[in-house]
Scaffold this active site. Structure first.
Site, short mmCIF file in Angstrom:
data_model
loop_
_atom_site.label_atom_id
_atom_site.label_comp_id
_atom_site.label_asym_id
_atom_site.label_seq_id
_atom_site.Cartn_x
_atom_site.Cartn_y
_atom_site.Cartn_z
N GLU A 18 0.89 -1.18 0.00
CA GLU A 18 0.00 0.00 0.00
C GLU A 18 0.92 1.21 0.00
O GLU A 18 1.65 1.45 0.95
CB GLU A 18 -0.91 -0.05 1.23
CG GLU A 18 -2.02 0.98 1.19
CD GLU A 18 -1.66 2.23 1.97
OE1 GLU A 18 -1.19 3.20 1.34
OE2 GLU A 18 -1.82 2.22 3.19
N CYS A 76 -2.29 8.07 4.52
CA CYS A 76 -2.32 7.67 3.12
C CYS A 76 -3.62 8.08 2.44
O CYS A 76 -3.70 8.12 1.22
CB CYS A 76 -2.11 6.16 3.00
SG CYS A 76 -3.25 5.18 4.00
#
Length: 491
Positions: free
Chosen positions: A246, A283
């Site tokens: 990720e 994120c």
């Protein structure tokens, strides 16, 4: 040696910890491999007991762990207590999934007499744990994406031992949580190889871990650059292995006039707070805001700039992150055709940065890759578009993203459909209200997205489907009764 640094005074504290050498990495992986077969064959009761025991131990050591995490990160006790709660919640959630049989699901097609294609043998599709998993901790979530975070929880639930690569930004906390976990495993009579940990500030430890032939999968949360380099290592092995990375994203927000005319001032404050949350070190922090050129949208941009200028983020987690943020600010503000709406105050790296907001046109944004690069921190780009077609072009130029937020698509219509279609093509999660910061741990969650948001867009790193990453399907043809009686539990 790894030395903890006080996030507020920037002074070293505590005893320095030795970094893991090649022999340490090898011992940790070999221990995980030695425990692999037994843990793969473990029943639901054993896995669930470990996960719940880890959750209980985390909560039981809260008074010691949260102050230590705060000293190393400066994130504050409110945020860190909430994160510890989330970590315990997801450990127990994966225990519930194990109890419900999720890792042991199987599909059985009984035999049909006769020749193919109508006839067939008996086929039973099961899933087997892949083996030892290397897990890379993240800097910005010292509990929830660290030693006992979601990647560790999902791999253990799937029946895979885990070798954690601790983050050097919080070495004392990582060691304390690991020792806590070892105590839980020992108390339950489990092989210590079920959970191992290595530490190191440089790239060598991580590379050695990924290259080790006994590691069978990698879970990573971090920067695009670091993740891409490790993925290349995983692919270059004699036996390539899955790399579940990720890598972050810029999380566009499409603000349609209908929503802004109705509650533009409220949305401006909400969005500004989301961008400044955690000093933008999420994120899912919104990095691009797409607006049209009508009166309500322009009033929103003004209110948004005022609200963002009033935010006071805390200091960034590491000097390296601050250096990267300052470089991103310089890249955006120095770009041709970019107007600065909220400027970052010049300040030493030890001081918390002020937010940045710049504005540009759809034409420039889609033409320049530099405007589409993530700036990890409290920064955003407003993109002015003429219509829905330009908004769609902006989304396609962004490429893969963890999230896209669309405000104002409540009424069906051609414009809304085109934008939502484009959002679903580029994002792993599409929101129609609120902001993307905050990722629920639940069965329906998907935290991933097309490249460069993640390396495996069909998988999630948050939510209970995360354990699917570590289970490989196997079809059993005419299996003996003793094997079928195990009901999907590896032998």
């Amino acid at each position: 040696m790894l030395q903890s640094i006080d996030a507020r005074t920037h002074e070293p504290f505590g005893q320095a910890l030795p970094e893991s050498g090649a022999d340490d990495v090898n011992r940790a992986v070999e221990a995980a491999a030695a425990a692999s077969d037994a843990w793969a064959a473990s029943p639901a009761a054993a896995r669930a007991a470990l996960l719940r025991g880890l959750a209980d131990a985390l909560e039981g050591q809260r008074e010691a762990l949260v102050p230590l995490a705060d000293r190393e990160t400066g994130l504050g006790p409110v945020r860190l207590n909430g994160e510890l709660d989330r970590t315990a919640f997801q450990l127990r959630g994966f225990a519930d999934q194990v109890d419900a049989g999720a890792p042991y699901t199987c599909t059985d097609d009984p035999a049909v007499a006769g020749a193919p294609p109508a006839g067939r043998p008996r086929l039973t599709r099961v899933r087997v744990p892949v083996g030892p998993v290397a897990m890379f901790s993240a800097s910005n979530f010292p509990f929830a994406f660290s030693v006992l975070g979601g990647d560790t929880a999902s791999a253990l639930a799937a029946g895979c031992p885990v070798v954690v690569k601790a983050h050097p930004g919080h070495p004392q906390l990582s060691r304390a949580v690991f020792e806590l976990a070892r105590g839980v495993a020992a108390a339950q009579g489990l092989d210590e190889g079920v959970l191992q940990m290595v530490q190191g500030a440089g790239i060598d430890v991580g590379v050695q871990l990924v290259r080790h032939p006994l590691i069978q999968a990698v879970a990573f949360t971090g920067s695009f650059r670091g993740g891409a380099a490790l993925q290349a290592e995983a692919n270059a092995r004699p036996q390539p292995i899955p790399f579940y990375g990720e890598l972050g994203s810029i999380n566009p927000v499409i603000a349609l006039p209908a929503a802004l005319a109705d509650k533009g001032a409220e949305l401006a404050k909400t969005l500004a707070a989301s961008i400044a949350l955690g000093c933008g070190q999420f994120c899912t922090s919104p990095g691009v805001v797409v607006v049209q050129q009508d009166e309500a949208s322009q009033a929103f941009v003004q209110a948004f700039a005022e609200a963002l200028a009033a935010q006071t983020p805390h200091a960034m987690l590491t000097p390296g992150m601050r250096k990267a943020f300052d470089a991103g600010v310089a890249r955006l503000t120095g770009h041709e055709g970019v107007k600065t709406l909220v400027a970052v105050d010049a300040a030493p790296a030890a001081v918390a940065p002020t937010p940045l907001l710049v504005q540009t046109t759809a034409e420039r944004f889609t033409a320049s890759h530099a405007l589409r690069e993530e700036v990890f921190g409290p920064a955003a780009v407003v993109v002015q578009v003429a219509d829905a077609d330009e908004a769609v072009r902006v989304l396609k130029a962004v490429g893969g993203s963890l999230t896209v937020t669309v405000w104002g698509a409540e009424t069906a219509g051609d414009e809304a459909q085109r934008i939502v279609r484009a959002a679903m093509q580029v994002a792993g999660r599409v929101l129609f209200s609120g902001v993307p910061t905050g990722v629920a741990v639940t069965a329906a969650q998907h935290h991933g997205g097309p490249w460069p948001a993640s390396t495996a867009p069909f998988t999630t790193s948050v939510g209970y489907a995360a354990l699917d990453r570590f289970l490989r399907p196997v079809a059993l043809q005419d299996a003996p009764a003793w094997l079928l009686e195990r009901k999907g539990q590896a032998c």
